[in-house]
Scaffold this active site. Structure first.
Site, PDB file in Angstrom:
ATOM      1  N   HIS A 135      42.763  23.042 -32.513  1.00  0.00           N
ATOM      2  CA  HIS A 135      41.533  23.190 -31.742  1.00  0.00           C
ATOM      3  C   HIS A 135      40.382  23.286 -32.729  1.00  0.00           C
ATOM      4  O   HIS A 135      40.563  23.679 -33.886  1.00  0.00           O
ATOM      5  CB  HIS A 135      41.572  24.428 -30.835  1.00  0.00           C
ATOM      6  N   CYS A 167      48.001  -2.117 -12.569  1.00  0.00           N
ATOM      7  CA  CYS A 167      47.421  -3.420 -12.924  1.00  0.00           C
ATOM      8  C   CYS A 167      48.242  -4.170 -13.968  1.00  0.00           C
ATOM      9  O   CYS A 167      47.960  -5.336 -14.256  1.00  0.00           O
ATOM     10  CB  CYS A 167      45.999  -3.235 -13.446  1.00  0.00           C
ATOM     11  N   GLU A 208      34.019  24.526 -23.568  1.00  0.00           N
ATOM     12  CA  GLU A 208      34.065  25.585 -22.556  1.00  0.00           C
ATOM     13  C   GLU A 208      32.677  26.080 -22.164  1.00  0.00           C
ATOM     14  O   GLU A 208      32.530  26.834 -21.199  1.00  0.00           O
ATOM     15  CB  GLU A 208      34.892  26.763 -23.080  1.00  0.00           C
ATOM     16  N   CYS A 253      38.540  17.768 -27.496  1.00  0.00           N
ATOM     17  CA  CYS A 253      37.772  18.789 -28.221  1.00  0.00           C
ATOM     18  C   CYS A 253      37.148  18.260 -29.518  1.00  0.00           C
ATOM     19  O   CYS A 253      36.021  18.622 -29.855  1.00  0.00           O
ATOM     20  CB  CYS A 253      38.616  20.032 -28.481  1.00  0.00           C
ATOM     21  N   ASP A 265      31.587  27.197 -28.286  1.00  0.00           N
ATOM     22  CA  ASP A 265      32.620  26.242 -27.901  1.00  0.00           C
ATOM     23  C   ASP A 265      32.024  25.324 -26.845  1.00  0.00           C
ATOM     24  O   ASP A 265      31.934  25.684 -25.670  1.00  0.00           O
ATOM     25  CB  ASP A 265      33.868  26.946 -27.362  1.00  0.00           C
ATOM     26  N   CYS A 273      41.143  -1.155 -12.468  1.00  0.00           N
ATOM     27  CA  CYS A 273      41.162  -0.386 -11.207  1.00  0.00           C
ATOM     28  C   CYS A 273      40.339   0.900 -11.275  1.00  0.00           C
ATOM     29  O   CYS A 273      40.163   1.582 -10.264  1.00  0.00           O
ATOM     30  CB  CYS A 273      42.593  -0.073 -10.794  1.00  0.00           C
ATOM     31  N   CYS A 316      48.511   0.658 -17.683  1.00  0.00           N
ATOM     32  CA  CYS A 316      48.253   0.906 -16.268  1.00  0.00           C
ATOM     33  C   CYS A 316      49.377   0.240 -15.473  1.00  0.00           C
ATOM     34  O   CYS A 316      49.500  -0.995 -15.456  1.00  0.00           O
ATOM     35  CB  CYS A 316      46.897   0.344 -15.854  1.00  0.00           C
ATOM     36  N   CYS A 322      41.595   2.954 -16.548  1.00  0.00           N
ATOM     37  CA  CYS A 322      41.916   1.523 -16.553  1.00  0.00           C
ATOM     38  C   CYS A 322      40.633   0.725 -16.310  1.00  0.00           C
ATOM     39  O   CYS A 322      39.864   1.035 -15.396  1.00  0.00           O
ATOM     40  CB  CYS A 322      42.938   1.201 -15.468  1.00  0.00           C
TER      41      CYS A 322
END
Length: 375
Positions: A219, A166, A239, A189, A236, A132, A163, A129
């Site tokens: 993926h 807010c 990862e 990804c 990757d 906040c 949010c 957000c």
């Protein structure tokens, strides 16, 4: 006749055969390209949707290779930190006989993987957000919207949230333009891989071979061709792993149907490389109607790439024989070699102490995708 004379004649004959073969291959590709639209029209809707996705992925990977754009990437990363790590890895190889088959380029890749994951890019489960600065249970989804009509940042979709603390709207545009991603340094990804490939290409130079790997079960990752190891290496960036094609099936427990690698000169079905357990293989006919039609159309797409590669060479060099020889060495030979050696299983080097299950994404998300390491 001397042996030296025989060698010269044999070499000359070999060159003539290669040139003739390359010319036939090029003419065949030109003919196939003309028939592509008709070939596509004969597919059923299921196969058309699948092929259209492959075309979209292939086209998106043709962008952002101009040297001036790649220089932007080098301006955005800490080169001193990366090369300090590279020098350390090279010292360890020489002093401790560690990773003897890796060369300097491989150490650049390894160090960029580490830097990109730990110092540069950030994973987004939910957007923050703007008021906040929180991104937890206060952020609730409200639906998705399409990209704007003017779309230089190559937004694929906009995820909309609210949010509750807010009472304001929060959006999460899914950017594909890697130059924009150098600014945001965040995403999931898709964003991670697009930005990582862009930086890797800038670091390794125009002669490097890098390709984008797309998995039908949502993926993506990438590969580069290691001159030291003399093969395509799995990467990757999400990862932070190097040369771990078993990661998805054997560690995450992910079930998959198709995996395709998209390079500059050809597309390769690499499903067998990454779907390493039979019980993790999803029947390919769940996503397509005809395996034969898919294979034939991929051959057609590769013919398109071959013709385009030759045409680009011909724009800058008029020597036909030289261009045909380059076409053979830089495209045809490499493609044929990988295609004919697909069944040879290569022993990969394994990263030590990889934790079980996917590390990026919250627990609920990874579990819903079958990537948490639980069978």
């Amino acid at each position: 006749m001397s042996s030296q004379g025989n060698k010269y004649e044999y070499g000359e004959l070999a060159d003539k055969l290669i040139l003739a073969y390359s010319k036939r291959r090029l003419f065949k590709a030109i003919g196939t390209k003309r028939d592509r639209q008709q070939q596509f029209s004969r597919l059923d809707n299921k196969d058309k949707r699948f092929i259209s996705k492959l075309i979209d992925v292939s086209n998106s990977n043709e962008k952002h290779k101009i040297p001036s754009e790649l220089d932007i990437a080098l301006d955005c990363i800490d080169l001193a930190k990366i090369y300090e790590g590279v020098d350390k890895r090279e010292y360890e190889r020489e002093s401790k006989a560690k990773d003897p088959n890796l060369i300097y380029e491989d150490f650049i890749v390894l160090e960029l993987l580490h830097y990109f994951k730990h110092d540069f890019f950030k994973w987004v489960n939910k957007p923050e957000c703007s008021r906040c600065k929180q991104s937890s249970n206060n952020i609730v989804p409200t639906g998705n919207s399409g990209p704007p009509s003017i779309n230089p940042s190559e937004i694929s979709i906009i995820e909309n949230y609210k949010c509750t603390k807010c009472n304001i709207a929060v959006s999460f545009p899914r950017y594909n333009n890697p130059i924009k991603l150098l600014e945001t340094k965040s995403g999931r990804c898709g964003e991670w891989v697009n930005c990582f490939i862009f930086i890797l290409r800038a670091l390794l130079g125009s002669q490097s071979q890098i390709r984008y790997v797309w998995n039908h079960e949502d993926h993506v990752w990438c590969e580069y061709y290691s001159l030291g190891l003399k093969r395509w290496i799995h990467l990757d960036p999400c990862e932070g792993v190097f040369d771990e094609p078993n990661l998805y099936c054997e560690n995450w427990g992910k079930k998959m149907s198709w995996c395709f690698a998209f390079g500059e000169t050809y597309i390769m079905d690499v499903s067998d490389k990454y779907i390493t357990k039979s019980d993790k293989q999803i029947n390919k006919l769940e996503s397509v109607s005809s395996l034969k039609n898919i294979k034939e159309f991929i051959d057609t797409l590769n013919d398109d790439k071959l013709v385009r590669y030759y045409s680009n060479m011909a724009l800058t060099a008029s020597d036909e024989n030289r261009n045909l020889m380059r076409l053979y060495q830089e495209v045809i030979l490499i493609h044929n070699s990988e295609k004919f050696n697909k069944e040879n299983k290569i022993e990969v080097s394994r990263t030590h102490n990889i934790p079980t299950g996917r590390q990026t994404g919250d627990a609920e998300w990874t579990k819903s995708r079958g990537e948490d390491g639980n069978e």
